[in-house]
Design an enzyme around this catalytic site. Structure first.
Site, PDB file in Angstrom:
ATOM      1  N   LYS A 133       0.150   4.287  -0.366  1.00 57.13           N
ATOM      2  CA  LYS A 133      -0.482   5.493   0.211  1.00 57.13           C
ATOM      3  C   LYS A 133      -0.211   6.711  -0.690  1.00 57.13           C
ATOM      4  O   LYS A 133      -0.149   6.563  -1.900  1.00 57.13           O
ATOM      5  CB  LYS A 133      -0.007   5.685   1.653  1.00 57.13           C
ATOM      6  CG  LYS A 133      -0.199   4.403   2.480  1.00 57.13           C
ATOM      7  CD  LYS A 133      -0.058   4.609   3.943  1.00 57.13           C
ATOM      8  CE  LYS A 133      -0.311   3.285   4.656  1.00 57.13           C
ATOM      9  NZ  LYS A 133      -0.278   3.376   6.093  1.00 57.13           N
TER      10      LYS A 133
ATOM     11  N   GLY B   1       2.215   2.277  10.722  1.00 62.92           N
ATOM     12  CA  GLY B   1       3.165   3.385  10.571  1.00 62.92           C
ATOM     13  C   GLY B   1       3.860   3.778  11.857  1.00 62.92           C
ATOM     14  O   GLY B   1       4.488   4.833  11.933  1.00 62.92           O
TER      15      GLY B   1
ATOM     16  N   ASN C  29       0.869  -1.180   0.000  1.00 65.00           N
ATOM     17  CA  ASN C  29       0.000   0.000   0.000  1.00 65.00           C
ATOM     18  C   ASN C  29       0.907   1.230   0.000  1.00 65.00           C
ATOM     19  O   ASN C  29       1.484   1.578   1.017  1.00 65.00           O
ATOM     20  CB  ASN C  29      -0.881  -0.037   1.256  1.00 65.00           C
ATOM     21  CG  ASN C  29      -1.725   1.216   1.415  1.00 65.00           C
ATOM     22  OD1 ASN C  29      -1.782   2.059   0.517  1.00 65.00           O
ATOM     23  ND2 ASN C  29      -2.389   1.336   2.554  1.00 65.00           N
TER      24      ASN C  29
ATOM     25  N   GLU D  68      -7.048   4.721   7.729  1.00 69.51           N
ATOM     26  CA  GLU D  68      -6.818   6.122   7.367  1.00 69.51           C
ATOM     27  C   GLU D  68      -8.017   6.702   6.623  1.00 69.51           C
ATOM     28  O   GLU D  68      -8.380   7.856   6.846  1.00 69.51           O
ATOM     29  CB  GLU D  68      -5.509   6.234   6.561  1.00 69.51           C
ATOM     30  CG  GLU D  68      -4.307   6.060   7.492  1.00 69.51           C
ATOM     31  CD  GLU D  68      -3.028   5.564   6.828  1.00 69.51           C
ATOM     32  OE1 GLU D  68      -2.934   5.569   5.594  1.00 69.51           O
ATOM     33  OE2 GLU D  68      -2.112   5.159   7.582  1.00 69.51           O
TER      34      GLU D  68
ATOM     35  N   SER E 238       3.140  -2.103  10.313  1.00 68.23           N
ATOM     36  CA  SER E 238       4.594  -2.153  10.529  1.00 68.23           C
ATOM     37  C   SER E 238       5.215  -3.502  10.151  1.00 68.23           C
ATOM     38  O   SER E 238       6.131  -3.978  10.829  1.00 68.23           O
ATOM     39  CB  SER E 238       4.941  -1.761  11.972  1.00 68.23           C
ATOM     40  OG  SER E 238       4.529  -0.423  12.225  1.00 68.23           O
TER      41      SER E 238
ATOM     42  N   GLU F  73      -5.621  -5.042  10.529  1.00 69.51           N
ATOM     43  CA  GLU F  73      -4.660  -3.962  10.703  1.00 69.51           C
ATOM     44  C   GLU F  73      -4.957  -3.223  12.012  1.00 69.51           C
ATOM     45  O   GLU F  73      -5.761  -2.269  12.021  1.00 69.51           O
ATOM     46  CB  GLU F  73      -4.763  -2.969   9.534  1.00 69.51           C
ATOM     47  CG  GLU F  73      -4.374  -3.557   8.202  1.00 69.51           C
ATOM     48  CD  GLU F  73      -3.690  -2.529   7.313  1.00 69.51           C
ATOM     49  OE1 GLU F  73      -2.646  -2.848   6.761  1.00 69.51           O
ATOM     50  OE2 GLU F  73      -4.197  -1.392   7.205  1.00 69.51           O
TER      51      GLU F  73
ATOM     52  N   HIS G 194      -9.706   1.166   4.906  1.00 67.76           N
ATOM     53  CA  HIS G 194      -8.426   1.369   5.607  1.00 67.76           C
ATOM     54  C   HIS G 194      -8.646   2.342   6.762  1.00 67.76           C
ATOM     55  O   HIS G 194      -9.446   3.261   6.652  1.00 67.76           O
ATOM     56  CB  HIS G 194      -7.382   1.920   4.633  1.00 67.76           C
ATOM     57  CG  HIS G 194      -6.011   1.905   5.210  1.00 67.76           C
ATOM     58  ND1 HIS G 194      -5.570   2.873   6.076  1.00 67.76           N
ATOM     59  CD2 HIS G 194      -4.993   1.029   5.069  1.00 67.76           C
ATOM     60  CE1 HIS G 194      -4.329   2.573   6.444  1.00 67.76           C
ATOM     61  NE2 HIS G 194      -3.955   1.471   5.843  1.00 67.76           N
TER      62      HIS G 194
HETATM   63  P1  PGA Z   1       2.632   0.329   7.585  1.00 64.82           P
HETATM   64  O1  PGA Z   1       1.183   0.526   6.944  1.00 64.82           O
HETATM   65  O2  PGA Z   1       3.194  -0.957   7.023  1.00 64.82           O
HETATM   66  O3  PGA Z   1       3.421   1.531   7.143  1.00 64.82           O
HETATM   67  O4  PGA Z   1       2.466   0.236   9.046  1.00 64.82           O
HETATM   68  C1  PGA Z   1       0.325  -0.564   6.719  1.00 64.82           C
HETATM   69  C2  PGA Z   1      -0.993  -0.091   6.162  1.00 64.82           C
HETATM   70  O5  PGA Z   1      -1.432   0.999   6.529  1.00 64.82           O
HETATM   71  O6  PGA Z   1      -1.618  -0.777   5.350  1.00 64.82           O
END
Ligand code: PGA
Length: 268
Positions: free
Chosen positions: A11, A186, A9, A97, A226, A180, A95
């Site tokens: 982003k 992140g 992903n 976010e 992460s 998740e 997601h």
């Molecule tokens: P990350 O993000 O690996 O940077 O923690 C994962 C995601 O948001 O799908």
């Protein structure tokens, strides 16, 4: 036997040229591999370019979001047929976010409303995606406050019910789910592999309660939050975890390739 997926992903990162350069590096590592499905999810602006770069490769393309109406006066939105046209076979939905559940992230509270996805909009998106044969990657997961309050299972149950409640059994079996935990995204705070496995098992049992045992058994459940080259092996070795949804670590070819190799190593 469930075929693992490693999905990157990206982003809101990478120009078209940067995106093309990244897939150029990843391509040789996956072209001949059939054991693991590899998906990259660029921003909308790079979808068509990445699709061009990935012709004659096994890497698939996913979008990071979609709008459920097929066309019309919806300024700023992108429809499922448009994603098909740009070569997508997967699409992330719900997601944390886009749901505005930023957990430990630093975005200003006042701005979170701009991302206000709900279980209802997630469900509309999944329905629209399935109509056009694009596989939804449905994200679910709790914030740290919800975990500390002992609400991990109830939050996930609610998210699954809201997103999948209107699908029939066969449709549920085609969705990919990504567990998740919001606090792990992140932050570098990866969820303990055994705990991630436990929650993924809970997700499977929830699906089984709403569909048939076969759909639940075939359902692919990814872990995200992460994931890095250093922890991917342990995560993917867990019996309930069928790959990963990788954010930050998917933006760098060498690390992402190591993550793909870890998924390959987890297959018999
Ligand atoms: P990350 O993000 O690996 O940077 O923690 C994962 C995601 O948001 O799908």
């Amino acid at each position: 036997m469930r075929r693992p997926i490693v999905a990157g992903n990206w982003k809101m990162n990478l120009s078209q040229a940067e995106a093309a350069a990244l897939v150029e590096q990843i391509k040789p590592a996956v072209t001949l591999d059939e054991a693991v499905e590899v998906v990259v999810c660029p921003p909308y602006t790079a979808l068509a370019r990445v699709h061009d770069e990935l012709r004659r490769s096994n890497i698939q393309i996913g979008a990071q979001d979609v709008f459920w109406e097929p066309k019309g006066a919806f300024t700023g939105k992108v429809s499922v047929p448009m994603l098909r046209d740009a070569g997508c076979t997967y699409c992330i939905v719900g997601h944390s976010e886009t749901r505005g559940r930023f957990g430990t992230n630093t975005i200003d509270e006042a701005l979170r409303g701009y991302f206000a996805e709900t279980d209802r909009t997630v469900s509309l998106k999944i329905r629209a995606l399935l109509e056009y044969g694009i596989v939804p990657i449905l994200c679910v997961g709790e914030t740290m406050a919800e975990r500390e309050a002992g609400r991990t299972e109830s939050v996930i149950e609610e998210q699954l019910g809201g997103a999948l409640g209107e699908l029939d059994e066969a449709e549920i079996g085609t969705v990919v789910i990504a567990y998740e935990p919001v606090w792990a995204i992140g932050t570098g705070m990866t969820c303990d592999a055994k705990e991630a496995n436990r929650v993924c098992g809970f997700i499977r049992s929830q699906v089984e309660a709403n569909a048939d045992a076969e759909s639940a058994e075939d359902l692919r459940i990814l872990y995200g939050g992460s994931v890095k080259a250093e922890n991917a092996g342990e995560l993917f070795a867990q019996p309930e975890i069928d790959g990963g949804l990788v954010g930050g670590a998917s933006l760098e070819a060498a690390g992402f390739i190591k993550i793909i190799k870890s998924a390959q190593a987890s297959t018999p």
